[in-house]
Design a protein around this motif. Structure first.
Motif, PDB file in Angstrom:
ATOM      1  N   LEU A 140       0.855  -1.179   0.000  1.00  0.00           N
ATOM      2  CA  LEU A 140       0.000   0.000   0.000  1.00  0.00           C
ATOM      3  C   LEU A 140       0.896   1.236   0.000  1.00  0.00           C
ATOM      4  CD1 LEU A 140      -3.036   0.496   2.272  1.00  0.00           C
ATOM      5  CD2 LEU A 140      -1.209   2.117   2.473  1.00  0.00           C
ATOM      6  N   ILE A 141       0.580   2.176  -0.870  1.00  0.00           N
ATOM      7  CA  ILE A 141       1.311   3.435  -0.935  1.00  0.00           C
ATOM      8  C   ILE A 141       0.313   4.553  -0.640  1.00  0.00           C
ATOM      9  CG2 ILE A 141       2.620   5.025  -2.447  1.00  0.00           C
ATOM     10  CD1 ILE A 141       4.209   2.526  -2.324  1.00  0.00           C
ATOM     11  N   GLU A 142       0.693   5.470   0.214  1.00  0.00           N
ATOM     12  CA  GLU A 142      -0.173   6.614   0.553  1.00  0.00           C
ATOM     13  C   GLU A 142       0.549   7.907   0.229  1.00  0.00           C
ATOM     14  OE1 GLU A 142      -3.191   7.071   2.299  1.00  0.00           O
ATOM     15  OE2 GLU A 142      -3.570   5.156   3.319  1.00  0.00           O
ATOM     16  N   THR A 143      -0.137   8.796  -0.470  1.00  0.00           N
ATOM     17  CA  THR A 143       0.425  10.122  -0.748  1.00  0.00           C
ATOM     18  C   THR A 143      -0.617  11.155  -0.302  1.00  0.00           C
ATOM     19  OG1 THR A 143       1.501  11.469  -2.471  1.00  0.00           O
ATOM     20  CG2 THR A 143      -0.414  10.196  -3.161  1.00  0.00           C
ATOM     21  N   PRO A 144      -0.205  12.332   0.100  1.00  0.00           N
ATOM     22  CA  PRO A 144      -1.208  13.302   0.565  1.00  0.00           C
ATOM     23  C   PRO A 144      -2.221  13.639  -0.541  1.00  0.00           C
ATOM     24  CG  PRO A 144       1.023  14.028   1.121  1.00  0.00           C
ATOM     25  CD  PRO A 144       1.175  12.870   0.194  1.00  0.00           C
ATOM     26  N   CYS A 145      -3.517  13.624  -0.204  1.00  0.00           N
ATOM     27  CA  CYS A 145      -4.572  13.889  -1.185  1.00  0.00           C
ATOM     28  C   CYS A 145      -4.396  15.259  -1.833  1.00  0.00           C
ATOM     29  CB  CYS A 145      -5.944  13.833  -0.520  1.00  0.00           C
ATOM     30  SG  CYS A 145      -6.424  12.207   0.062  1.00  0.00           S
ATOM     31  N   GLY A 146      -4.451  15.277  -3.143  1.00  0.00           N
ATOM     32  CA  GLY A 146      -4.457  16.535  -3.882  1.00  0.00           C
ATOM     33  C   GLY A 146      -3.155  17.306  -3.910  1.00  0.00           C
ATOM     34  N   LYS A 147      -2.132  16.777  -3.244  1.00  0.00           N
ATOM     35  CA  LYS A 147      -0.876  17.544  -3.184  1.00  0.00           C
ATOM     36  C   LYS A 147       0.044  17.142  -4.332  1.00  0.00           C
ATOM     37  CE  LYS A 147      -0.914  19.202   1.351  1.00  0.00           C
ATOM     38  NZ  LYS A 147      -0.347  20.388   1.929  1.00  0.00           N
ATOM     39  N   ARG A 148      -0.006  17.937  -5.381  1.00  0.00           N
ATOM     40  CA  ARG A 148       0.796  17.601  -6.551  1.00  0.00           C
ATOM     41  C   ARG A 148       2.284  17.721  -6.300  1.00  0.00           C
ATOM     42  NH1 ARG A 148      -2.419  18.658 -11.981  1.00  0.00           N
ATOM     43  NH2 ARG A 148      -4.511  18.505 -11.149  1.00  0.00           N
ATOM     44  N   GLU A 149       2.660  18.515  -5.279  1.00  0.00           N
ATOM     45  CA  GLU A 149       4.098  18.658  -5.007  1.00  0.00           C
ATOM     46  C   GLU A 149       4.703  17.343  -4.501  1.00  0.00           C
ATOM     47  OE1 GLU A 149       1.615  20.426  -3.743  1.00  0.00           O
ATOM     48  OE2 GLU A 149       1.960  21.053  -1.669  1.00  0.00           O
ATOM     49  N   ASN A 150       3.856  16.423  -4.033  1.00  0.00           N
ATOM     50  CA  ASN A 150       4.368  15.121  -3.583  1.00  0.00           C
ATOM     51  C   ASN A 150       4.370  14.082  -4.702  1.00  0.00           C
ATOM     52  OD1 ASN A 150       2.989  16.547  -1.222  1.00  0.00           O
ATOM     53  ND2 ASN A 150       4.307  15.077  -0.193  1.00  0.00           N
ATOM     54  N   PHE A 151       3.775  14.435  -5.835  1.00  0.00           N
ATOM     55  CA  PHE A 151       3.637  13.467  -6.925  1.00  0.00           C
ATOM     56  C   PHE A 151       4.977  12.956  -7.432  1.00  0.00           C
ATOM     57  CE2 PHE A 151      -0.818  14.130  -8.954  1.00  0.00           C
ATOM     58  CZ  PHE A 151      -1.388  13.907  -7.719  1.00  0.00           C
ATOM     59  N   LYS A 152       5.952  13.863  -7.455  1.00  0.00           N
ATOM     60  CA  LYS A 152       7.259  13.498  -7.992  1.00  0.00           C
ATOM     61  C   LYS A 152       7.844  12.342  -7.184  1.00  0.00           C
ATOM     62  CE  LYS A 152      11.149  16.070  -9.690  1.00  0.00           C
ATOM     63  NZ  LYS A 152      11.936  17.295  -9.536  1.00  0.00           N
ATOM     64  N   THR A 153       7.764  12.482  -5.870  1.00  0.00           N
ATOM     65  CA  THR A 153       8.272  11.437  -4.982  1.00  0.00           C
ATOM     66  C   THR A 153       7.436  10.165  -5.140  1.00  0.00           C
ATOM     67  OG1 THR A 153       8.861  13.165  -3.429  1.00  0.00           O
ATOM     68  CG2 THR A 153       8.846  10.928  -2.568  1.00  0.00           C
ATOM     69  N   ALA A 154       6.124  10.326  -5.132  1.00  0.00           N
ATOM     70  CA  ALA A 154       5.232   9.164  -5.261  1.00  0.00           C
ATOM     71  C   ALA A 154       5.486   8.437  -6.582  1.00  0.00           C
ATOM     72  CB  ALA A 154       3.783   9.602  -5.158  1.00  0.00           C
ATOM     73  N   LEU A 155       5.678   9.204  -7.649  1.00  0.00           N
ATOM     74  CA  LEU A 155       5.921   8.599  -8.957  1.00  0.00           C
ATOM     75  C   LEU A 155       7.231   7.836  -8.996  1.00  0.00           C
ATOM     76  CD1 LEU A 155       4.835  11.124 -11.724  1.00  0.00           C
ATOM     77  CD2 LEU A 155       4.046   8.784 -11.434  1.00  0.00           C
TER      78      LEU A 155
END
Ligand SMILES: [Zn+2]
Length: 183
Positions: A140-155
């Motif tokens: 399971l991976i969780e990233t903050p909802c709606g926070k595109r600034e975290n997308f880079k890390t999540a991706l």
């Protein structure tokens, strides 16, 4: 919506987002980007950016097993029998502390998630869902909802799972020396 990367050959990775509530708003954007990042050298991937959009039922509750979302998920897992399973969620910033708290095991009956980097958390999926889906080492991976600034890390983290040939290999690449503790 299904997005298939490569022919459905093994190892087959399944990425699934939007398992409850309005998480699709985040997971759709994220997983649609993942599809564009590349393709695995071996095997294939099935990416489902948005499983279901509707009522929020926690996957930790028995009620989840009766939701439309869960029924859809069971069908997908039975159809593809994935070798790797990555469930993508998003969390509200106010939930951060309880998700990583060591007392989560006492409060919710599941181990805390581990922060990999920049607010992106990793852990094992709901034990109920794991048993229902009969999966080996589902992540399971969780990233903050709606926070595109975290997308880079999540991706970047999702990309590791997309390229790896097993979940263990992906976790090792991400710096986990031991298997994630099963709930
Ligand atoms: Zn969730």
């Amino acid at each position: 919506m299904y997005k298939s990367i490569g022919n459905p050959v093994r190892p087959l990775r399944l990425f699934i987002g939007g398992v409850h509530g309005k998480e699709c708003r985040t997971t759709k954007l994220l997983l649609e980007r993942l599809v564009k990042t590349g393709r695995p050298m071996n095997g294939s991937a099935i990416v489902i950016p948005c499983l279901y959009m509707g009522k929020y039922v926690t996957t930790l509750s028995l009620n989840y097993l009766n939701t439309k979302a869960c029924k859809r998920l069971v069908k997908i897992v039975e159809a593809f029998k994935p070798d790797m399973y990555v469930e993508v969620h998003c969390y509200k910033p106010s939930s951060y502390n309880s998700l990583i708290s060591p007392s989560r095991i006492k409060v919710k009956g599941v181990p805390p998630l581990v922060e990999l980097e920049g607010g992106v958390l990793v852990g094992s999926i709901s034990p109920l869902l794991k048993a229902k889906l009969n999966l080996n080492l589902p992540v399971l991976i969780e990233t903050p909802c709606g926070k595109r600034e975290n997308f880079k890390t999540a991706l970047r983290i999702l990309y590791v799972f997309l390229m790896a040939n097993s979940t263990t290999e992906a976790l090792e690449t991400l710096g986990f020396k031991h298997r994630l503790k099963d709930a």
